[in-house]
Motif scaffolding. Structure first.
Motif, PDB file in Angstrom:
ATOM      1  N   PHE A  69       0.819  -1.205   0.000  1.00  0.00           N
ATOM      2  CA  PHE A  69       0.000   0.000   0.000  1.00  0.00           C
ATOM      3  C   PHE A  69       0.858   1.261   0.000  1.00  0.00           C
ATOM      4  CE2 PHE A  69      -3.558  -2.723   1.509  1.00  0.00           C
ATOM      5  CZ  PHE A  69      -4.461  -2.376   0.518  1.00  0.00           C
ATOM      6  N   VAL A  70       1.955   1.230   0.762  1.00  0.00           N
ATOM      7  CA  VAL A  70       2.853   2.389   0.763  1.00  0.00           C
ATOM      8  C   VAL A  70       3.428   2.592  -0.632  1.00  0.00           C
ATOM      9  CG1 VAL A  70       5.058   3.254   1.642  1.00  0.00           C
ATOM     10  CG2 VAL A  70       3.378   2.282   3.219  1.00  0.00           C
ATOM     11  N   SER A  71       3.814   1.517  -1.286  1.00  0.00           N
ATOM     12  CA  SER A  71       4.325   1.620  -2.661  1.00  0.00           C
ATOM     13  C   SER A  71       3.261   2.191  -3.585  1.00  0.00           C
ATOM     14  CB  SER A  71       4.761   0.243  -3.175  1.00  0.00           C
ATOM     15  OG  SER A  71       5.830  -0.246  -2.427  1.00  0.00           O
ATOM     16  N   ASP A  72       2.018   1.754  -3.411  1.00  0.00           N
ATOM     17  CA  ASP A  72       0.924   2.281  -4.225  1.00  0.00           C
ATOM     18  C   ASP A  72       0.737   3.777  -3.990  1.00  0.00           C
ATOM     19  OD1 ASP A  72       0.487  -0.198  -5.310  1.00  0.00           O
ATOM     20  OD2 ASP A  72      -1.219  -0.678  -4.002  1.00  0.00           O
ATOM     21  N   VAL A  73       0.849   4.185  -2.736  1.00  0.00           N
ATOM     22  CA  VAL A  73       0.703   5.611  -2.421  1.00  0.00           C
ATOM     23  C   VAL A  73       1.767   6.410  -3.165  1.00  0.00           C
ATOM     24  CG1 VAL A  73       0.938   7.330  -0.583  1.00  0.00           C
ATOM     25  CG2 VAL A  73      -0.412   5.279  -0.190  1.00  0.00           C
ATOM     26  N   TYR A  74       3.008   5.942  -3.125  1.00  0.00           N
ATOM     27  CA  TYR A  74       4.086   6.656  -3.812  1.00  0.00           C
ATOM     28  C   TYR A  74       3.847   6.691  -5.320  1.00  0.00           C
ATOM     29  CZ  TYR A  74       6.783   6.835   0.503  1.00  0.00           C
ATOM     30  OH  TYR A  74       7.202   7.089   1.773  1.00  0.00           O
ATOM     31  N   ARG A  75       3.373   5.591  -5.889  1.00  0.00           N
ATOM     32  CA  ARG A  75       3.094   5.578  -7.333  1.00  0.00           C
ATOM     33  C   ARG A  75       1.966   6.542  -7.690  1.00  0.00           C
ATOM     34  NH1 ARG A  75       4.042  -0.015  -6.903  1.00  0.00           N
ATOM     35  NH2 ARG A  75       1.828  -0.490  -6.813  1.00  0.00           N
ATOM     36  N   ILE A  76       0.920   6.533  -6.867  1.00  0.00           N
ATOM     37  CA  ILE A  76      -0.207   7.429  -7.143  1.00  0.00           C
ATOM     38  C   ILE A  76       0.203   8.881  -6.949  1.00  0.00           C
ATOM     39  CG2 ILE A  76      -2.486   8.136  -6.294  1.00  0.00           C
ATOM     40  CD1 ILE A  76      -3.035   5.132  -5.850  1.00  0.00           C
ATOM     41  N   ASP A  77       1.004   9.144  -5.921  1.00  0.00           N
ATOM     42  CA  ASP A  77       1.486  10.514  -5.722  1.00  0.00           C
ATOM     43  C   ASP A  77       2.308  10.985  -6.917  1.00  0.00           C
ATOM     44  OD1 ASP A  77       0.263  10.968  -3.311  1.00  0.00           O
ATOM     45  OD2 ASP A  77       2.035  10.487  -2.097  1.00  0.00           O
ATOM     46  N   ASP A  80       0.669  12.706 -12.333  1.00  0.00           N
ATOM     47  CA  ASP A  80       0.312  14.122 -12.422  1.00  0.00           C
ATOM     48  C   ASP A  80      -1.043  14.252 -13.093  1.00  0.00           C
ATOM     49  OD1 ASP A  80       0.323  16.836 -12.395  1.00  0.00           O
ATOM     50  OD2 ASP A  80       1.695  17.062 -14.099  1.00  0.00           O
ATOM     51  N   PHE A  81      -2.075  14.482 -12.289  1.00  0.00           N
ATOM     52  CA  PHE A  81      -3.415  14.671 -12.817  1.00  0.00           C
ATOM     53  C   PHE A  81      -3.659  16.127 -13.228  1.00  0.00           C
ATOM     54  CE2 PHE A  81      -4.188  10.939 -10.072  1.00  0.00           C
ATOM     55  CZ  PHE A  81      -4.704  10.090 -11.032  1.00  0.00           C
ATOM     56  N   GLY A  82      -2.745  16.973 -12.850  1.00  0.00           N
ATOM     57  CA  GLY A  82      -2.988  18.389 -13.064  1.00  0.00           C
ATOM     58  C   GLY A  82      -3.964  18.867 -12.001  1.00  0.00           C
ATOM     59  N   ASP A  83      -4.346  20.085 -12.076  1.00  0.00           N
ATOM     60  CA  ASP A  83      -5.270  20.607 -11.073  1.00  0.00           C
ATOM     61  C   ASP A  83      -6.567  20.991 -11.759  1.00  0.00           C
ATOM     62  OD1 ASP A  83      -6.221  21.332  -8.646  1.00  0.00           O
ATOM     63  OD2 ASP A  83      -5.264  23.301  -8.623  1.00  0.00           O
ATOM     64  N   ILE A  84      -7.394  19.987 -11.989  1.00  0.00           N
ATOM     65  CA  ILE A  84      -8.678  20.203 -12.626  1.00  0.00           C
ATOM     66  C   ILE A  84      -9.690  20.424 -11.509  1.00  0.00           C
ATOM     67  CG2 ILE A  84     -10.425  19.252 -14.161  1.00  0.00           C
ATOM     68  CD1 ILE A  84      -8.186  17.410 -15.259  1.00  0.00           C
ATOM     69  N   ASP A  85      -9.916  21.682 -11.198  1.00  0.00           N
ATOM     70  CA  ASP A  85     -10.864  22.054 -10.140  1.00  0.00           C
ATOM     71  C   ASP A  85     -10.626  21.280  -8.844  1.00  0.00           C
ATOM     72  OD1 ASP A  85     -12.145  23.880 -11.801  1.00  0.00           O
ATOM     73  OD2 ASP A  85     -13.517  22.338 -12.571  1.00  0.00           O
ATOM     74  N   GLY A  86      -9.391  21.131  -8.425  1.00  0.00           N
ATOM     75  CA  GLY A  86      -9.066  20.461  -7.164  1.00  0.00           C
ATOM     76  C   GLY A  86      -9.209  18.947  -7.212  1.00  0.00           C
ATOM     77  N   LEU A  87      -9.302  18.378  -8.422  1.00  0.00           N
ATOM     78  CA  LEU A  87      -9.482  16.935  -8.554  1.00  0.00           C
ATOM     79  C   LEU A  87      -8.330  16.162  -7.923  1.00  0.00           C
ATOM     80  CD1 LEU A  87     -11.012  14.483  -9.678  1.00  0.00           C
ATOM     81  CD2 LEU A  87      -9.728  14.789 -11.817  1.00  0.00           C
ATOM     82  N   GLN A  88      -7.112  16.605  -8.198  1.00  0.00           N
ATOM     83  CA  GLN A  88      -5.950  15.891  -7.655  1.00  0.00           C
ATOM     84  C   GLN A  88      -5.996  15.881  -6.131  1.00  0.00           C
ATOM     85  OE1 GLN A  88      -2.135  17.417  -8.803  1.00  0.00           O
ATOM     86  NE2 GLN A  88      -1.026  15.813  -7.739  1.00  0.00           N
ATOM     87  N   GLN A  89      -6.313  17.017  -5.535  1.00  0.00           N
ATOM     88  CA  GLN A  89      -6.352  17.088  -4.072  1.00  0.00           C
ATOM     89  C   GLN A  89      -7.449  16.186  -3.502  1.00  0.00           C
ATOM     90  OE1 GLN A  89      -4.062  18.632  -2.154  1.00  0.00           O
ATOM     91  NE2 GLN A  89      -5.064  17.512  -0.512  1.00  0.00           N
ATOM     92  N   ARG A  90      -8.623  16.165  -4.150  1.00  0.00           N
ATOM     93  CA  ARG A  90      -9.707  15.310  -3.678  1.00  0.00           C
ATOM     94  C   ARG A  90      -9.325  13.832  -3.781  1.00  0.00           C
ATOM     95  NH1 ARG A  90     -13.094  18.654  -6.920  1.00  0.00           N
ATOM     96  NH2 ARG A  90     -13.549  16.861  -8.235  1.00  0.00           N
ATOM     97  N   ILE A  91      -8.667  13.473  -4.900  1.00  0.00           N
ATOM     98  CA  ILE A  91      -8.221  12.082  -5.076  1.00  0.00           C
ATOM     99  C   ILE A  91      -7.200  11.719  -4.005  1.00  0.00           C
ATOM    100  CG2 ILE A  91      -6.921  10.525  -6.578  1.00  0.00           C
ATOM    101  CD1 ILE A  91      -8.264  11.971  -8.961  1.00  0.00           C
ATOM    102  N   ASN A  92      -6.228  12.611  -3.802  1.00  0.00           N
ATOM    103  CA  ASN A  92      -5.193  12.350  -2.788  1.00  0.00           C
ATOM    104  C   ASN A  92      -5.794  12.250  -1.392  1.00  0.00           C
ATOM    105  OD1 ASN A  92      -3.162  12.263  -4.682  1.00  0.00           O
ATOM    106  ND2 ASN A  92      -2.560  14.394  -4.410  1.00  0.00           N
TER     107      ASN A  92
END
Length: 108
Positions: A69-77, A80-92
């Motif tokens: 799971f930690v590895s997955d977190v690093y991969r997902i982090d 780069d989703f860009g900042d589409i109306d705060g989408l990246q922050q909501r996903i994170n």
């Protein structure tokens, strides 16, 4: 006098034989109890060994799962989703909340 001594000895012998019989029966009972306790101890030791193996396996699996799971977190982090109306922050935030829930569930 001889009759009295003989009678006394006969009574003493009967009492002694009765005491010996009682002691032999008690000894047999104690032997059965000790044998049963020995079997119980052996069973408990086998159960404890099996439990220790199972706990070791579970601890290893929990550690491996958390590492994955930690590895997955690093991969997902790293995505780069860009900042589409705060989408990246909501996903994170949602993913971080999921990770925390999993850690809390496995920590107990």
């Amino acid at each position: 006098m001889l009759v009295a001594t003989s009678s006394g000895f006969a009574i003493y012998r009967r009492i002694t034989l009765a005491e010996i019989a009682v002691l032999e029966q008690q000894n047999a009972t104690y032997k059965l109890a000790v044998d049963e306790q020995s079997k119980t101890i052996e069973t408990m030791q086998r159960d404890a060994e099996a439990l220790a193996k199972a706990n070791k396996f579970l601890n290893e699996r929990f550690a491996a799962t958390e590492s994955e799971f930690v590895s997955d977190v690093y991969r997902i982090d790293g995505i780069d989703f860009g900042d589409i109306d705060g989408l990246q922050q909501r996903i994170n935030d949602e993913f971080q909340r999921s990770i925390e829930d999993l850690r809390n569930a496995t920590a107990k």
